[in-house]
Structure formats: C-alpha cells, structure tokens
Write a protein that holds these residues in place. Sequence first.
Motif, PDB file in Angstrom:
ATOM      1  N   VAL A 143     -15.787   1.901  11.159  1.00 49.21           N
ATOM      2  CA  VAL A 143     -15.881   2.829  12.485  1.00 49.21           C
ATOM      3  C   VAL A 143     -15.581   2.007  13.606  1.00 49.21           C
ATOM      4  O   VAL A 143     -15.970   1.208  13.903  1.00 49.21           O
ATOM      5  N   ASP A 144     -14.843   2.862  14.548  1.00 60.69           N
ATOM      6  CA  ASP A 144     -14.536   2.202  15.878  1.00 60.69           C
ATOM      7  C   ASP A 144     -15.655   2.450  16.888  1.00 60.69           C
ATOM      8  O   ASP A 144     -16.191   3.664  17.105  1.00 60.69           O
ATOM      9  N   PRO A 145     -16.213   1.471  17.403  1.00 56.92           N
ATOM     10  CA  PRO A 145     -17.444   1.287  18.076  1.00 56.92           C
ATOM     11  C   PRO A 145     -16.998   2.107  19.527  1.00 56.92           C
ATOM     12  O   PRO A 145     -17.962   2.585  20.190  1.00 56.92           O
ATOM     13  N   MET A 146     -15.645   2.205  19.825  1.00 58.12           N
ATOM     14  CA  MET A 146     -15.417   2.769  21.024  1.00 58.12           C
ATOM     15  C   MET A 146     -15.051   4.186  21.019  1.00 58.12           C
ATOM     16  O   MET A 146     -14.782   4.650  22.115  1.00 58.12           O
ATOM     17  N   ALA A 147     -15.066   4.684  19.984  1.00 56.51           N
ATOM     18  CA  ALA A 147     -14.566   6.114  19.617  1.00 56.51           C
ATOM     19  C   ALA A 147     -15.435   7.018  20.128  1.00 56.51           C
ATOM     20  O   ALA A 147     -16.901   6.915  19.929  1.00 56.51           O
ATOM     21  N   ALA A 148     -15.390   8.154  20.840  1.00 57.19           N
ATOM     22  CA  ALA A 148     -16.208   9.235  21.203  1.00 57.19           C
ATOM     23  C   ALA A 148     -16.534  10.032  20.238  1.00 57.19           C
ATOM     24  O   ALA A 148     -17.750  10.419  19.881  1.00 57.19           O
ATOM     25  N   ASN A 149     -15.766  10.611  19.484  1.00 57.09           N
ATOM     26  CA  ASN A 149     -15.697  11.317  18.499  1.00 57.09           C
ATOM     27  C   ASN A 149     -15.831  10.974  17.047  1.00 57.09           C
ATOM     28  O   ASN A 149     -14.646  10.934  16.326  1.00 57.09           O
ATOM     29  N   VAL A 150     -16.738  10.416  16.382  1.00 65.56           N
ATOM     30  CA  VAL A 150     -16.886   9.933  15.178  1.00 65.56           C
ATOM     31  C   VAL A 150     -17.884  10.712  14.218  1.00 65.56           C
ATOM     32  O   VAL A 150     -18.980  10.984  14.568  1.00 65.56           O
ATOM     33  N   LEU A 151     -17.120  11.084  13.050  1.00 61.54           N
ATOM     34  CA  LEU A 151     -18.007  12.187  12.201  1.00 61.54           C
ATOM     35  C   LEU A 151     -19.108  11.461  11.793  1.00 61.54           C
ATOM     36  O   LEU A 151     -20.206  12.125  11.532  1.00 61.54           O
ATOM     37  N   TYR A 152     -19.019  10.240  11.249  1.00 59.82           N
ATOM     38  CA  TYR A 152     -20.247   9.832  10.595  1.00 59.82           C
ATOM     39  C   TYR A 152     -20.639   8.348  11.560  1.00 59.82           C
ATOM     40  O   TYR A 152     -20.244   7.500  11.424  1.00 59.82           O
ATOM     41  N   THR A 153     -21.657   8.668  12.378  1.00 62.19           N
ATOM     42  CA  THR A 153     -21.985   7.600  13.186  1.00 62.19           C
ATOM     43  C   THR A 153     -23.011   6.616  12.411  1.00 62.19           C
ATOM     44  O   THR A 153     -23.181   5.649  12.861  1.00 62.19           O
ATOM     45  N   ASN A 154     -23.430   6.950  11.373  1.00 62.47           N
ATOM     46  CA  ASN A 154     -24.332   6.216  10.796  1.00 62.47           C
ATOM     47  C   ASN A 154     -23.677   5.232   9.696  1.00 62.47           C
ATOM     48  O   ASN A 154     -24.200   4.450   9.012  1.00 62.47           O
ATOM     49  N   SER A 155     -22.426   5.301   9.430  1.00 62.59           N
ATOM     50  CA  SER A 155     -21.494   4.724   8.652  1.00 62.59           C
ATOM     51  C   SER A 155     -21.261   3.491   9.283  1.00 62.59           C
ATOM     52  O   SER A 155     -20.793   3.781  10.521  1.00 62.59           O
ATOM     53  N   THR A 156     -21.259   2.370   8.522  1.00 67.32           N
ATOM     54  CA  THR A 156     -20.831   1.224   9.422  1.00 67.32           C
ATOM     55  C   THR A 156     -19.577   0.569   8.901  1.00 67.32           C
ATOM     56  O   THR A 156     -18.909  -0.121   9.354  1.00 67.32           O
ATOM     57  N   SER A 157     -19.206   0.983   7.434  1.00 68.37           N
ATOM     58  CA  SER A 157     -17.930   0.543   6.858  1.00 68.37           C
ATOM     59  C   SER A 157     -17.592   1.477   5.815  1.00 68.37           C
ATOM     60  O   SER A 157     -18.421   2.076   5.082  1.00 68.37           O
ATOM     61  N   THR A 158     -16.326   1.398   5.723  1.00 72.22           N
ATOM     62  CA  THR A 158     -15.564   2.519   4.572  1.00 72.22           C
ATOM     63  C   THR A 158     -14.509   1.824   4.260  1.00 72.22           C
ATOM     64  O   THR A 158     -13.682   1.180   4.956  1.00 72.22           O
ATOM     65  N   HIS A 159     -14.054   2.029   2.905  1.00 70.73           N
ATOM     66  CA  HIS A 159     -12.893   1.654   2.263  1.00 70.73           C
ATOM     67  C   HIS A 159     -11.780   2.763   2.738  1.00 70.73           C
ATOM     68  O   HIS A 159     -11.982   3.765   2.998  1.00 70.73           O
ATOM     69  N   ILE A 160     -10.510   2.298   2.895  1.00 71.93           N
ATOM     70  CA  ILE A 160      -9.323   3.114   3.354  1.00 71.93           C
ATOM     71  C   ILE A 160      -9.307   4.565   2.511  1.00 71.93           C
ATOM     72  O   ILE A 160      -8.820   5.420   3.095  1.00 71.93           O
ATOM     73  N   SER A 161      -9.541   4.283   1.333  1.00 69.82           N
ATOM     74  CA  SER A 161      -9.497   5.386   0.510  1.00 69.82           C
ATOM     75  C   SER A 161     -10.513   6.530   0.772  1.00 69.82           C
ATOM     76  O   SER A 161     -10.152   7.760   0.340  1.00 69.82           O
ATOM     77  N   ASP A 162     -11.717   6.081   1.407  1.00 70.88           N
ATOM     78  CA  ASP A 162     -12.790   6.910   1.844  1.00 70.88           C
ATOM     79  C   ASP A 162     -12.537   7.530   3.131  1.00 70.88           C
ATOM     80  O   ASP A 162     -13.359   8.413   3.491  1.00 70.88           O
ATOM     81  N   VAL A 163     -11.561   7.244   3.792  1.00 72.52           N
ATOM     82  CA  VAL A 163     -11.521   7.488   5.272  1.00 72.52           C
ATOM     83  C   VAL A 163     -10.913   8.983   5.170  1.00 72.52           C
ATOM     84  O   VAL A 163     -10.215   9.335   4.597  1.00 72.52           O
ATOM     85  N   GLY A 164     -11.600   9.621   6.180  1.00 75.83           N
ATOM     86  CA  GLY A 164     -10.904  11.131   6.445  1.00 75.83           C
ATOM     87  C   GLY A 164     -11.755  11.991   5.237  1.00 75.83           C
ATOM     88  O   GLY A 164     -11.030  13.283   5.263  1.00 75.83           O
ATOM     89  N   VAL A 165     -12.419  11.923   4.905  1.00 74.14           N
ATOM     90  CA  VAL A 165     -13.476  12.675   3.847  1.00 74.14           C
ATOM     91  C   VAL A 165     -14.141  13.830   4.842  1.00 74.14           C
ATOM     92  O   VAL A 165     -14.752  13.276   5.952  1.00 74.14           O
TER      93      VAL A 165
END
Length: 132
Positions: free
Chosen positions: A101-123
């Motif tokens: 998760v980009d800490p500088m991003a304004a529109n993050v869908l999952y703010t409680n997620s700290t890390s995800t694998h590239i295959s899980d991104v965009g769910v």
Amino acid sequence: MNSVILILCFSLFLLAIQIPSTKGSFCTKVGSYYAAQRICVIPYIILFYVGCSYYGYRRIVVYERYRQCCPGYKGKDCTTPICQEKCSPGFICSYPDMCTVDPMAANVLYTNSTSTHISDVGVTPTAADTNE
C-alpha cells in the motif's frame, strides 16, 4: 588489560565501517578475460645492469570483480525494485514482484491492509467488505 580493550574496540570499529548498508541491492560478480603479458625470454647481465635481449608474450587470464544490481532491482544505486506486473492504483512496487500500500496515495481501497502480493492487487471489494 586496557590495551586489550582498546584493540577490541578498534577491531569492532573497523568491522562496523566495513559492513555495507542494506539500502542498495548490489551483487558482486567475477568476470574474466584473456590478456597478453610481456615476458623476458633471453635476459642478460652486464656488470650491475640487467636487461633483456628478446621478449615474448604469453596468454594469461585476468579476473575482475564488479558490482551490478541484484536480480529484481534496477537504477543507479540498485534500490528500485522491479515488478513484472504493474501495481494497481494505490499500491507501489516496494520489493521485487511485491506491491504494498502506498502511504502517500489518497484513494486506497483497503486502508487496513499493510502488504499484499502482486497477484492479490486489484481485487475489487465485495458488499461485505464495504459494510453496505
């Protein structure tokens, strides 16, 4: 006793300054190539002067160490990770093939997620995720 402590402290200091920083991701490689070395085939000595009347060449192997970026990193200082697939909006490539998760991003869908694998991104979130 004091000299032993002084030597120990100096040794630890030398060890500490030789430890590389973990920010860059450099790997050391060893390369080799062939070169010609000039050698004296027929030497001569006149009084105190040593000379050579005939030179020859022989082939030698020269080994050199060089630094390059480790697999999965790029850039001048090898600190930029490479993600094979582009990260979704709101995520950045923080490790090779790993989006976080980009800490500088304004529109993050999952703010409680700290890390995800590239295959899980965009769910996309479901109704249970959005509490509707």
